[in-house]
Design a protein around this motif. Structure first.
Motif, PDB file in Angstrom:
ATOM      1  N   THR A  92       0.912  -1.135   0.000  1.00 26.92           N
ATOM      2  CA  THR A  92       0.000   0.000   0.000  1.00 26.92           C
ATOM      3  C   THR A  92       0.955   1.189   0.000  1.00 26.92           C
ATOM      4  OG1 THR A  92      -1.551   1.289   1.327  1.00 26.92           O
ATOM      5  CG2 THR A  92      -0.166  -0.225   2.545  1.00 26.92           C
ATOM      6  N   GLU A 133       1.153   4.484   1.514  1.00 27.18           N
ATOM      7  CA  GLU A 133       1.325   5.603   2.454  1.00 27.18           C
ATOM      8  C   GLU A 133       2.784   6.065   2.498  1.00 27.18           C
ATOM      9  OE1 GLU A 133      -0.484   2.989   2.977  1.00 27.18           O
ATOM     10  OE2 GLU A 133      -2.449   3.915   3.217  1.00 27.18           O
ATOM     11  N   ARG A 161       1.309  -8.137  -1.547  1.00 23.82           N
ATOM     12  CA  ARG A 161       1.171  -8.538  -0.146  1.00 23.82           C
ATOM     13  C   ARG A 161       1.431 -10.032  -0.054  1.00 23.82           C
ATOM     14  NH1 ARG A 161      -3.971  -4.873   2.150  1.00 23.82           N
ATOM     15  NH2 ARG A 161      -3.027  -2.900   1.487  1.00 23.82           N
ATOM     16  N   GLU A 208       0.447 -12.608   1.345  1.00 27.56           N
ATOM     17  CA  GLU A 208      -0.684 -13.098   2.146  1.00 27.56           C
ATOM     18  C   GLU A 208      -0.408 -14.526   2.587  1.00 27.56           C
ATOM     19  OE1 GLU A 208      -3.433 -11.575   3.042  1.00 27.56           O
ATOM     20  OE2 GLU A 208      -3.637  -9.833   1.709  1.00 27.56           O
ATOM     21  N   ILE A 263      -9.745 -12.258  -5.141  1.00 31.62           N
ATOM     22  CA  ILE A 263     -10.226 -12.079  -3.765  1.00 31.62           C
ATOM     23  C   ILE A 263      -9.072 -11.888  -2.777  1.00 31.62           C
ATOM     24  CG2 ILE A 263     -11.404 -13.227  -1.849  1.00 31.62           C
ATOM     25  CD1 ILE A 263     -13.407 -14.309  -3.883  1.00 31.62           C
ATOM     26  N   LEU A 299      -5.072 -11.818  -3.159  1.00 27.18           N
ATOM     27  CA  LEU A 299      -3.961 -11.918  -4.101  1.00 27.18           C
ATOM     28  C   LEU A 299      -2.662 -11.559  -3.433  1.00 27.18           C
ATOM     29  CD1 LEU A 299      -5.961  -9.707  -6.519  1.00 27.18           C
ATOM     30  CD2 LEU A 299      -5.574 -12.124  -6.897  1.00 27.18           C
ATOM     31  N   ILE A 313      -1.900  -7.612  -6.007  1.00 26.85           N
ATOM     32  CA  ILE A 313      -3.192  -6.983  -6.260  1.00 26.85           C
ATOM     33  C   ILE A 313      -2.958  -6.117  -7.497  1.00 26.85           C
ATOM     34  CG2 ILE A 313      -5.069  -5.604  -5.280  1.00 26.85           C
ATOM     35  CD1 ILE A 313      -3.798  -6.083  -2.489  1.00 26.85           C
ATOM     36  N   PHE A 373      -5.352  -2.061  -7.531  1.00 22.29           N
ATOM     37  CA  PHE A 373      -5.497  -1.390  -6.245  1.00 22.29           C
ATOM     38  C   PHE A 373      -5.739   0.091  -6.507  1.00 22.29           C
ATOM     39  CE2 PHE A 373      -3.688  -0.010  -2.042  1.00 22.29           C
ATOM     40  CZ  PHE A 373      -4.474  -0.814  -1.231  1.00 22.29           C
ATOM     41  N   PHE A 408      -7.188  -0.275  10.193  1.00 21.32           N
ATOM     42  CA  PHE A 408      -5.980  -0.202   9.363  1.00 21.32           C
ATOM     43  C   PHE A 408      -4.785   0.209  10.220  1.00 21.32           C
ATOM     44  CE2 PHE A 408      -3.326   2.246   6.265  1.00 21.32           C
ATOM     45  CZ  PHE A 408      -3.076   1.213   5.373  1.00 21.32           C
ATOM     46  N   GLN A 456     -15.012  -8.028   2.211  1.00 17.26           N
ATOM     47  CA  GLN A 456     -14.727  -6.597   2.391  1.00 17.26           C
ATOM     48  C   GLN A 456     -14.313  -6.035   1.034  1.00 17.26           C
ATOM     49  OE1 GLN A 456     -12.073  -5.258   5.713  1.00 17.26           O
ATOM     50  NE2 GLN A 456     -10.797  -4.514   4.045  1.00 17.26           N
ATOM     51  N   THR A 479     -12.439   0.018   1.876  1.00 13.41           N
ATOM     52  CA  THR A 479     -12.243   0.556   3.216  1.00 13.41           C
ATOM     53  C   THR A 479     -11.816   2.014   3.120  1.00 13.41           C
ATOM     54  OG1 THR A 479     -10.165  -0.712   3.052  1.00 13.41           O
ATOM     55  CG2 THR A 479     -11.709  -1.393   4.741  1.00 13.41           C
ATOM     56  N   HIS A 498     -10.085   4.979   5.694  1.00 11.86           N
ATOM     57  CA  HIS A 498      -9.410   5.111   6.985  1.00 11.86           C
ATOM     58  C   HIS A 498      -9.178   6.572   7.357  1.00 11.86           C
ATOM     59  CE1 HIS A 498      -8.541   0.920   6.027  1.00 11.86           C
ATOM     60  NE2 HIS A 498      -7.920   1.312   4.934  1.00 11.86           N
ATOM     61  N   SER A 540     -10.197  -2.834  -4.583  1.00  9.17           N
ATOM     62  CA  SER A 540      -9.346  -3.667  -5.428  1.00  9.17           C
ATOM     63  C   SER A 540     -10.229  -4.463  -6.380  1.00  9.17           C
ATOM     64  CB  SER A 540      -8.531  -4.625  -4.571  1.00  9.17           C
ATOM     65  OG  SER A 540      -9.358  -5.668  -4.086  1.00  9.17           O
ATOM     66  N   ARG A 569     -11.403  -7.086  -5.909  1.00  9.36           N
ATOM     67  CA  ARG A 569     -12.494  -7.738  -5.189  1.00  9.36           C
ATOM     68  C   ARG A 569     -13.843  -7.222  -5.688  1.00  9.36           C
ATOM     69  NH1 ARG A 569     -11.014  -8.277   1.230  1.00  9.36           N
ATOM     70  NH2 ARG A 569      -9.253  -9.701   0.931  1.00  9.36           N
TER      71      ARG A 569
HETATM   72  N1  A5A Z   1      -4.097   2.304   2.002  1.00  9.69           N
HETATM   73  C1  A5A Z   1      -5.381   1.805   2.356  1.00  9.69           C
HETATM   74  C2  A5A Z   1      -6.401   2.308   1.409  1.00  9.69           C
HETATM   75  C3  A5A Z   1      -5.356   0.292   2.378  1.00  9.69           C
HETATM   76  O1  A5A Z   1      -4.378  -0.332   2.005  1.00  9.69           O
HETATM   77  N2  A5A Z   1      -6.459  -0.286   2.861  1.00  9.69           N
HETATM   78  S1  A5A Z   1      -6.707  -1.862   2.914  1.00  9.69           S
HETATM   79  O2  A5A Z   1      -5.546  -2.553   3.383  1.00  9.69           O
HETATM   80  O3  A5A Z   1      -7.898  -2.050   3.691  1.00  9.69           O
HETATM   81  O4  A5A Z   1      -6.976  -2.313   1.449  1.00  9.69           O
HETATM   82  C4  A5A Z   1      -8.019  -1.714   0.699  1.00  9.69           C
HETATM   83  C5  A5A Z   1      -8.917  -2.744   0.113  1.00  9.69           C
HETATM   84  O5  A5A Z   1      -8.181  -3.585  -0.763  1.00  9.69           O
HETATM   85  C6  A5A Z   1      -9.527  -3.712   1.127  1.00  9.69           C
HETATM   86  O6  A5A Z   1     -10.697  -3.172   1.694  1.00  9.69           O
HETATM   87  C7  A5A Z   1      -9.834  -4.927   0.264  1.00  9.69           C
HETATM   88  O7  A5A Z   1     -11.089  -4.761  -0.366  1.00  9.69           O
HETATM   89  C8  A5A Z   1      -8.727  -4.893  -0.782  1.00  9.69           C
HETATM   90  N3  A5A Z   1      -7.648  -5.860  -0.491  1.00  9.69           N
HETATM   91  C9  A5A Z   1      -6.811  -5.882   0.569  1.00  9.69           C
HETATM   92  N4  A5A Z   1      -5.942  -6.914   0.493  1.00  9.69           N
HETATM   93  C10 A5A Z   1      -6.240  -7.577  -0.649  1.00  9.69           C
HETATM   94  C11 A5A Z   1      -5.708  -8.740  -1.296  1.00  9.69           C
HETATM   95  N5  A5A Z   1      -4.674  -9.418  -0.775  1.00  9.69           N
HETATM   96  N6  A5A Z   1      -6.274  -9.134  -2.467  1.00  9.69           N
HETATM   97  C12 A5A Z   1      -7.301  -8.445  -2.996  1.00  9.69           C
HETATM   98  N7  A5A Z   1      -7.840  -7.358  -2.433  1.00  9.69           N
HETATM   99  C13 A5A Z   1      -7.315  -6.916  -1.273  1.00  9.69           C
END
Ligand code: A5A
Ligand code: ZN
Length: 481
Positions: free
Chosen positions: A116, A118, A147, A149, A157, A159, A162, A165, A211, A231, A234, A236, A268, A270
């Motif tokens: 992400t 920031e 990420r 994960e 869903i 990844l 991503i 994003f 977050f 989800q 989001t 924040h 994303s 999603r």
């Molecule tokens: N910087 C903020 C916006 C942020 O990173 N927020 S978050 O971590 O919540 O991610 C934003 C959105 O990305 C989540 O609400 C979710 O819908 C989606 N997301 C997060 N991780 C994901 C992943 N590994 N694969 C797909 N979508 C993801």
């Protein structure tokens, strides 16, 4: 023989009641994603899927472009910046991919692939923000993020890369202005999902689920066919937490230095997982007209001499295309049944059939993908008739999805009841709001508290199942992706 082949093809897609199998098969049969890429958690967009993505993302762009600017920041973040905000590091350190080498040389400063952005954006905001006249800043970018994960990965869903994003990052003078921006962000997301005919629930995440680095998190969830929530966005409120670590200050009207207040919000692919999962059926994809790559398919019904019918079909195609409707005509040699099957799989909202009898009546037969209903419409008025049906299709897709969501929200009075009901969807139960009670509820149920929803759904009367105190707050709990 041809009949038999079609029959065999039809059995490719498992019934949607077996959601997980259906979803995986649909991604391939509907040509959305190819899951055969040899790295776990990374997938390939087929051209057709990418077109769905393009149309979906043009909707969010349109909404954001009203008062945001699109920009693009680097993918690589120096470790020195990444490590500045303590909470943020704690939240992400186990998920970061690191670039450690340039060729054979070890880098002096490791580089993170952004999970992400920031820590990529805020060092620049420190330079850009000078005076209150520079504020607010509202910037977004649509990028890939990485990420590592550890939970079960799943196409679109969860990844590890991503690919889509969309993250917005805003800077404001005051905490209250930032709070208003968080509300605005959830409004934008709700509008975006309305355009995809997806019903959503907005709630404030419990403080242990916010977050990393935020004051609080608002989340947008939807309910998937297998009764788990996803989800899908989001927003924040970052307070001045990052402003303090990245030294983002502005000079106020009195000439004094103040820390800025920030928000960020993201969605994303999603969003596309929800789109295809919620509307799709046993025959394949079902798209709301707004995002359908092909909105109308015309199938000539030919018996013997066919010149006239082909000509009529092409005229209709030209007429619809000229009106900006994405129209295809299927002149292949296949039987009509095989053509229906193929275009149904692709989610085309409307099919127009023109045969000798239609032509004699100066009419066409239209079939809705969402309901299968069949009508005869006059050829003279075709554009208007098609557009009218697009609106109806959009509304009925939303209505159907919304009733399906509402039917799967259950009011509960005890932990036992929650445990039972969340197998079928979302449980709604009184919660005093205390951390200890919330964690005890999650532990006892074996599922998470999404939060206290906005609006009516979040209020009622009851007693917290843990401390028994009376409360007006209702929380929702569900099994989640
Ligand atoms: N910087 C903020 C916006 C942020 O990173 N927020 S978050 O971590 O919540 O991610 C934003 C959105 O990305 C989540 O609400 C979710 O819908 C989606 N997301 C997060 N991780 C994901 C992943 N590994 N694969 C797909 N979508 C993801
Ligand atoms: Zn309590």
């Amino acid at each position: 023989m041809a009949e038999k082949q079609t029959e065999e093809k039809k059995s490719v897609l498992p019934s949607k009641s077996d959601f997980s199998e259906w979803y995986n098969e649909l991604l391939l049969a509907g040509e959305i994603m190819d899951v055969r890429y040899p790295v776990k958690g990374l997938y390939v967009w087929f051209p057709f899927g990418f077109e769905v993505r393009k149309r979906t993302y043009s909707l969010i762009r349109e909404l954001l472009d009203k008062d945001h600017k699109e920009a693009l920041f680097p993918l690589l973040i120096p470790e020195t910046e990444f490590m500045k905000e303590a909470e943020h590091i704690k939240g992400f350190e186990n998920e970061v991919y690191w670039v450690t080498h340039g060729g054979k040389n070890e880098l002096d400063v490791k580089l993170a692939l952004r999970p992400t952005s920031e820590t990529a954006i805020y060092p620049m905001y420190k330079v850009w923000v000078r005076s209150h006249a520079d504020l607010p800043i509202k910037i977004y970018q649509i990028v890939n993020t990485f990420r590592y994960e550890t939970k079960h990965t799943r196409p679109l869903i969860r990844l590890r890369e991503i690919t889509s994003f969309k993250e917005a990052h805003t800077v404001h003078a005051t905490w209250d202005e930032a709070a208003e921006q968080v509300r605005e962000a959830t409004r934008i997301y709700q509008e975006f999902y309305m355009r995809l005919a997806i019903p959503t629930i907005v709630s404030k995440r419990p403080e242990w689920d916010k977050f990393p680095g935020a004051d609080y998190t608002m989340a947008v969830d939807t309910l998937m066919p297998d009764n788990k929530t996803l989800q899908i966005g989001t927003a924040h409120h970052l307070g001045s937490n990052f402003a303090k670590t990245f030294d983002i200050k502005y000079e106020d009207a009195k000439g004094e230095q103040q820390y800025a207040h920030q928000t960020c919000y993201g969605i994303s692919e999603r969003s596309i997982a929800a789109l295809i999962s919620i509307h799709g059926d046993d025959k394949g994809l079902v798209f709301p007209p707004l995002v359908a790559p092909v909105q109308v398919v015309i199938i000539p019904i030919l018996f013997g001499k066919s010149e006239e019918i082909i000509t009529a079909c092409r005229q209709v195609r030209d007429c619809l295309t000229a009106a900006g409707i994405r129209t295809a005509i299927d002149e292949s040699d296949e039987r009509p049944g095989a053509k229906y099957y193929r275009w149904e799989m692709k989610g085309v909202p409307l099919r127009i059939e023109i045969g000798p009898r239609d032509l004699k009546n100066n009419a066409a037969t239209v079939v809705r993908r969402d309901s299968g209903s069949k009508e005869s419409i006059p050829l003279g008025n075709i554009v208007e008739e098609v557009n009218k049906r697009f609106r109806v299709i959009h509304e009925s897709l939303y209505e159907r999805a919304n009733s399906s969501l509402k039917e799967r929200i259950f009011d509960c009075e005890s932990i036992e009841e929650v445990k039972d009901k969340i197998q079928g969807g979302i449980a709604r139960i009184a919660w005093c709001g205390e951390r200890e009670c919330g964690l005890a509820m999650e532990e006892a149920v074996g599922a998470g508290i999404l939060g206290i929803p906005e609006g009516d759904m979040g209020s009622g009367t009851g007693n917290c199942p843990v401390c028994k105190k009376e409360t007006g707050n209702m929380a929702i709990m569900a099994r989640t992706y």
